[in-house]
Design an enzyme around this catalytic site. Structure first.
Site, mmCIF file in Angstrom:
data_model
loop_
_atom_site.group_PDB
_atom_site.id
_atom_site.type_symbol
_atom_site.label_atom_id
_atom_site.label_comp_id
_atom_site.label_asym_id
_atom_site.label_seq_id
_atom_site.Cartn_x
_atom_site.Cartn_y
_atom_site.Cartn_z
ATOM 1 N N TRP A 68 0.822 -1.205 0.000
ATOM 2 C CA TRP A 68 0.000 0.000 0.000
ATOM 3 C C TRP A 68 0.860 1.261 0.000
ATOM 4 O O TRP A 68 0.543 2.235 -0.695
ATOM 5 C CB TRP A 68 -1.005 -0.014 1.146
ATOM 6 C CG TRP A 68 -1.998 -1.118 0.945
ATOM 7 C CD1 TRP A 68 -2.154 -2.231 1.712
ATOM 8 C CD2 TRP A 68 -2.913 -1.264 -0.154
ATOM 9 N NE1 TRP A 68 -3.118 -3.046 1.167
ATOM 10 C CE2 TRP A 68 -3.605 -2.485 0.030
ATOM 11 C CE3 TRP A 68 -3.224 -0.494 -1.276
ATOM 12 C CZ2 TRP A 68 -4.580 -2.944 -0.858
ATOM 13 C CZ3 TRP A 68 -4.201 -0.942 -2.165
ATOM 14 C CH2 TRP A 68 -4.858 -2.144 -1.953
ATOM 15 N N ASP A 80 -1.259 6.728 6.264
ATOM 16 C CA ASP A 80 -2.354 5.869 5.838
ATOM 17 C C ASP A 80 -2.599 4.874 6.974
ATOM 18 O O ASP A 80 -1.827 3.935 7.157
ATOM 19 C CB ASP A 80 -1.975 5.134 4.548
ATOM 20 C CG ASP A 80 -3.040 4.125 4.126
ATOM 21 O OD1 ASP A 80 -4.071 3.999 4.821
ATOM 22 O OD2 ASP A 80 -2.838 3.447 3.095
ATOM 23 N N LYS A 118 -12.252 -1.529 7.614
ATOM 24 C CA LYS A 118 -11.497 -2.486 8.432
ATOM 25 C C LYS A 118 -12.042 -2.456 9.862
ATOM 26 O O LYS A 118 -12.631 -3.402 10.320
ATOM 27 C CB LYS A 118 -10.011 -2.126 8.445
ATOM 28 C CG LYS A 118 -9.427 -1.726 7.104
ATOM 29 C CD LYS A 118 -9.380 -2.852 6.107
ATOM 30 C CE LYS A 118 -8.622 -2.426 4.852
ATOM 31 N NZ LYS A 118 -8.536 -3.465 3.837
#
Lengths: 369, 369
Positions: free
Chosen positions: B109, B179, B203
């Site tokens: 990511w 992030d 999440k």
């Protein structure tokens, strides 16, 4: 007067997020803890799982069937609402094209779309209804423009002013781009006449959070490699709307709404017939009020989705909204930018709600006129 | 072995969209047809109605309280997922700054975030864990870089590789951008050490479709007027997350999850304690397997959220996933880009699920080792 006392649901004339079919809400409610056979909520499953891919495929297939989307068009499920489309359209279709975009300004949303396009490239405003308060639409013949044209943008239904194109304007060989946010799925359209159609879901197609784009495949070639990944139609098309995690619940709901349109309503021809009947009932109440209710749109441009009007004073507007609310007729206040009254009568607003509102309008007028 | 036979809900180790607290799903289900006192579903009400504004305010207030967000920070609810943030961060904070952005690449990511930043401006990669398959994190002392720095970007938890920073790295006076998609709300963090934190909800915080951004107010000044409206943090901040129709249902769900964290769990300190206990149980199962289960991350960098490991062969990986599924332990397959096994044990995965998985791991090994 409420639709179902046991649920305390009322008639909802909200301009969006708008009423959803009761049957759709009931199915979503029933399966919210666990999708049959899945062992988890639709909110809890991977967007790459076979179960979700089937949901995505079903939603797309039903939309294609309902709208008769021809081969050579891609259907995308994105996020960010129409506002993000105001920018994605010129980012993808106008940037580096050595061409101008043409905008037809029929109301507040067309104007906002145009403002965003100006940030991306040269824009021609080919028609602007501002002088008459956006109460009418252009004749085709009144449009002009010159040079290379990347696309021409229209707003098929202006939610705030309540004006709506009856059919696609003639654009010859120009690429027609349409913000169909507030009349998407309300009637049959000829998709082949468009290069790109976009619509946020929260009027006729589902909940807020999912935005549908239908794009002619040839136009995907215009998306530059230098575009941010999320903002490229080509990236989303290549990944089948799974470039990243989409609004999974929103797509699930669009699928349920499309199923309702196919199986309960019977398709967009019938949906359009019902919408015409609902709108006629309200406009008749306007036209027979001897001027008590003043419609905003010129009669030949009236929207079947958003019926906009005023009472003789803003005090009466307020009283109308308040009394209607007390009768279970909700969310009738006009947009904050224009005031007045707005009855949004999208697909899921039942005829009974419209009839109740028309009756209320007659009674209110009889008392106050 | 399923959590509640009557609902057919199973233990769900999906990396996202991930398990939600049962109590949250039950409340959403109960109120899905009609929010108490509203006469309509939360899916059908205007984002500008008093009812929705109260929902938005409640979600923000609870997040601020849970995370102890100090004054001088704005909380935004956006759409488009972390992928859109990969572009919005450099569009807002790097463009026209005559400065470089620094990226720390700790996994898939971080790498994707960096690729998007390169489209917007000059980027320095100050650390890259690719050589060892992203199985570890940098020492602070190993980072360098020169010149004016717009911000330094990290990924607090790499969902695919399963490595996680234990605490904020020391960045002195640099603007730290994080992030936090896959460990947001899983533990207390010191918000003041960050310039900007972003996280998709799916999440630990809610369903897919809503993305949370916490930004230091001073940084809002960097958003250029020329930015597309939807892509400007400043625009969203000025409009209190109502620049356009947000993902209303997603925000509602974030509020319910935050309420669960406050009222049922008792806050992020307790949540972190539970998450540590869950992770310990699984890593113990790995470490006591005499090499049958090979963890991917170096022990001091192990994620408390995503436990990644492999069996002695990919055939055994497949068999493990299949047998686990049959036992009601779902979504254990590693990300398609790396294979192996991944058990995502976010906040809403109960201890009982983790214990069941650890037991299954011991039984499976006893039969196959």
């Amino acid at each position: 007067m409420s639709q179902d006392k046991s649920l305390s649901r009322q008639f909802n004339f909200c301009a969006g997020p708008a009423a959803l079919p009761l049957r759709v809400l009931e199915q979503a409610q029933r399966d919210l803890l666990s999708l049959p056979g899945t062992g988890a909520s639709v909110l809890e499953i991977s967007h790459r799982s076979p179960v979700f891919k089937a949901i995505l495929h079903d939603a797309e297939t039903r939309l294609r069937r309902l709208m008769a989307v021809p081969d050579g068009y891609t259907v995308l499920f994105l996020q960010g609402g129409s506002r993000l489309q105001f920018s994605m359209v010129p980012m993808n279709l106008l940037r580096d094209q050595a061409a101008d975009a043409q905008y037809v300004l029929t109301g507040s949303w067309g104007l906002k779309a145009c403002e965003q396009a100006r940030l991306e490239g040269p824009v021609q405003v080919v028609w602007d209804g501002a002088a008459t308060g956006y109460d009418r639409l252009p004749d085709d013949s009144s449009w002009d423009g010159s040079g290379r044209i990347a696309y021409r943008h229209i707003t098929s239904n202006e939610t705030i002013q309540g004006v709506q194109f009856r059919s696609e304007p003639e654009v010859k060989d120009l690429v027609l781009v349409c913000d169909a946010s507030s009349d998407f799925l309300s009637r049959p359209i000829d998709v082949q006449r468009y290069g790109l159609i976009y619509a946020c879901a929260q009027k006729n197609a589902g909940p807020a959070g999912v935005t549908i784009v239908i794009i002619r495949d040839q136009l995907l070639e215009r998306s530059a490699d230098s575009l941010p990944g999320y903002l490229s139609y080509r990236e989303h098309a290549q990944e089948g709307s799974l470039y990243n995690t989409p609004c999974t619940f929103g797509i699930y709901m669009v699928g349920l709404v499309a199923q309702w349109l196919e199986e309960e309503v019977g398709g967009l021809v019938e949906m359009n017939r019902r919408n015409q009947a609902k709108a006629s009932e309200l406009y008749d109440a306007l036209d027979s009020s001897e001027g008590f209710y003043q419609g905003h749109a010129q009669p030949d441009c009236r929207s079947l989705m958003n019926v906009t009007f005023r009472l003789p004073s803003s005090e009466l507007d307020d009283l109308f909204v308040e009394r209607a609310e007390a009768e279970g007729l909700c969310a009738l206040r006009g947009h904050r930018s224009v005031g007045g009254i707005r009855a949004s009568i999208y697909n899921a607003v039942p005829r009974a709600g419209v009839t109740a509102l028309a009756e209320f309008m007659r009674e209110f007028r009889d008392k106050k006129a």
